[in-house]
Design a protein around this motif. Sequence first.
Motif, short mmCIF file in Angstrom:
data_model
loop_
_atom_site.label_atom_id
_atom_site.label_comp_id
_atom_site.label_asym_id
_atom_site.label_seq_id
_atom_site.Cartn_x
_atom_site.Cartn_y
_atom_site.Cartn_z
N VAL A 91 0.83 -1.20 0.00
CA VAL A 91 0.00 0.00 0.00
C VAL A 91 0.87 1.25 0.00
CG1 VAL A 91 -1.66 1.36 1.34
CG2 VAL A 91 -1.97 -1.11 1.11
N LEU A 92 1.91 1.26 0.83
CA LEU A 92 2.78 2.43 0.91
C LEU A 92 3.64 2.58 -0.35
CD1 LEU A 92 3.92 2.45 4.65
CD2 LEU A 92 2.14 3.80 3.53
N ALA A 93 3.98 1.47 -1.00
CA ALA A 93 4.74 1.57 -2.25
C ALA A 93 3.89 2.23 -3.33
CB ALA A 93 5.17 0.18 -2.71
N ILE A 94 2.61 1.85 -3.40
CA ILE A 94 1.72 2.49 -4.35
C ILE A 94 1.52 3.96 -4.00
CG2 ILE A 94 -0.65 2.51 -5.24
CD1 ILE A 94 -0.68 -0.55 -4.82
N ALA A 95 1.36 4.24 -2.70
CA ALA A 95 1.22 5.63 -2.25
C ALA A 95 2.49 6.42 -2.55
CB ALA A 95 0.92 5.68 -0.76
N GLY A 96 3.66 5.76 -2.42
CA GLY A 96 4.91 6.43 -2.73
C GLY A 96 4.99 6.84 -4.19
N GLY A 97 4.44 6.01 -5.08
CA GLY A 97 4.39 6.38 -6.48
C GLY A 97 3.51 7.60 -6.71
N PHE A 98 2.41 7.65 -5.97
CA PHE A 98 1.52 8.82 -6.07
C PHE A 98 2.23 10.09 -5.59
CE2 PHE A 98 -1.42 11.65 -3.83
CZ PHE A 98 -2.26 12.02 -4.87
N PHE A 99 2.97 9.98 -4.49
CA PHE A 99 3.70 11.15 -3.99
C PHE A 99 4.81 11.57 -4.95
CE2 PHE A 99 2.24 9.60 0.34
CZ PHE A 99 1.29 10.60 0.48
N ALA A 100 5.46 10.58 -5.58
CA ALA A 100 6.49 10.91 -6.57
C ALA A 100 5.89 11.68 -7.73
CB ALA A 100 7.16 9.63 -7.06
N ALA A 101 4.71 11.26 -8.18
CA ALA A 101 4.03 11.98 -9.26
C ALA A 101 3.65 13.39 -8.80
CB ALA A 101 2.77 11.21 -9.68
N SER A 102 3.23 13.51 -7.56
CA SER A 102 2.86 14.82 -7.02
C SER A 102 4.05 15.77 -7.00
CB SER A 102 2.28 14.67 -5.61
OG SER A 102 1.13 13.85 -5.61
N VAL A 103 5.23 15.24 -6.68
CA VAL A 103 6.44 16.06 -6.68
C VAL A 103 6.72 16.61 -8.08
CG1 VAL A 103 8.96 15.99 -6.43
CG2 VAL A 103 7.49 15.00 -4.66
N VAL A 104 6.60 15.75 -9.08
CA VAL A 104 6.84 16.19 -10.46
C VAL A 104 5.86 17.30 -10.84
CG1 VAL A 104 6.83 15.48 -12.88
CG2 VAL A 104 7.75 13.95 -11.14
#
Length: 424
Positions: free
Chosen positions: A222-235
């Motif tokens: 769950v956190l790995a998927i959330a981490g991908g979302f946060f990475a996209a948010s940073v971009v």
Amino acid sequence: MRIYNSAISSCHSRSSGRISEESCGLLYLLLSAVLFSMMGAFLKTVSQEGIPSTELVFFRAVFQGFFVIIGMFYYRVEDTTEDSGLISSPPSYSRRTTGAGELLIKVPFGSTNYEQKIVILRGIVGGGFGFICYFYAIKSLPLGDAVTLFSIYPIYTIFMAKCFLNENITCTHVIVIIINLIGGMMIAGPSFLSLGHGHSSNGNNGDYESSAHTKYNVLGYVLAIAGGFFAASVVILIRKAGVMGIHTLQLLFSWCCFGLLSSVLFGFTLGKTVEGSWIWPRNQKSWLCILAMVVLGTAAHFLLNYAGRLSPAGLSSIVRTTDILWAYLLEVFVFQQVPNTMTIVGVLLIILSLAVIAFEKFREERIIIGGGGGGGGEYESSSSNNRRLYDTVSSYEVEDDDDKLELATAVEMKQVHLDAGTRR
């Protein structure tokens, strides 16, 4: 408002025969991915000495913050509003010895409330939530699973860019993302796809990933998927900061603040349980590896935040994910990992995705390779420039009638200039 002209002026370089800022930004992002991969090699070496990753993030944040603060004492923001009062130029950042604007150190998170929200949010998302998700997933999941789930963030990015930046989703972008994702999975070898064959930064050649006794950590996934979302948010936030004219040092300062905070809080709580307590580096080798790690990481992070302001968020995220390619090549040439057919195909697929992006940018900008200075190069059509112009400015929040009038006038005047440039 200065952000309007900042975005509009970004279209000007498209009407010249030179490589645009967007293409330069993508090249810088590619270099950033290479440097991040090199940093990862030293990170791996230091981690084998027993130093927790939260402590290493702390070292990097302190090192980076030192140079960022020096830079913020050196540069200042100047008011570049034109006398006509009709259009305001993007912010100018001059040296300390010239100009009369405020030093960046006095406005480390931006000059306006809206700028401060973007800059602080970038620090929280990247240095706080994103870091925690990445840390926990890497430590609790098979490495191939974590890397694969993180690498799907370009999918989030293109849809978020459409919603928040009004960037177009093209067929080429979708194809490139699919090729890149397949290539990344073939290199990482996620256990949930029975590809636990190869890439492993802990040097075990995927034995852990392929173990039949591995228990799946639901929270980790769950956190790995959330981490991908946060990475996209940073971009998205970096690109938004770019069109607003926010300085790169302000973005880096925000990451340093929240990176320091999260590394300390996480390192002495959950991180202490997972990795153990912080320790002092034992020998000269450890210190040299830490020095190389923080230098490469700082350079890579600067390029990421600088270049991410120039290029479309969707393409930026695709280029950024090539770090898995460079990391694997380092595994092969530095750590002597033996490649197999699956990983070689994955490498070729990622290279193919980069080639498609390069070809698209070449065709889009109509650069004549090897052409002379005789003005024989082709230029983008007025309709193409017009589309990008309105796509860019339409993402802004226009709150009153005066701002709407200024924006409309700025767009109209800029388009007249672009039309003239295409007819030369």
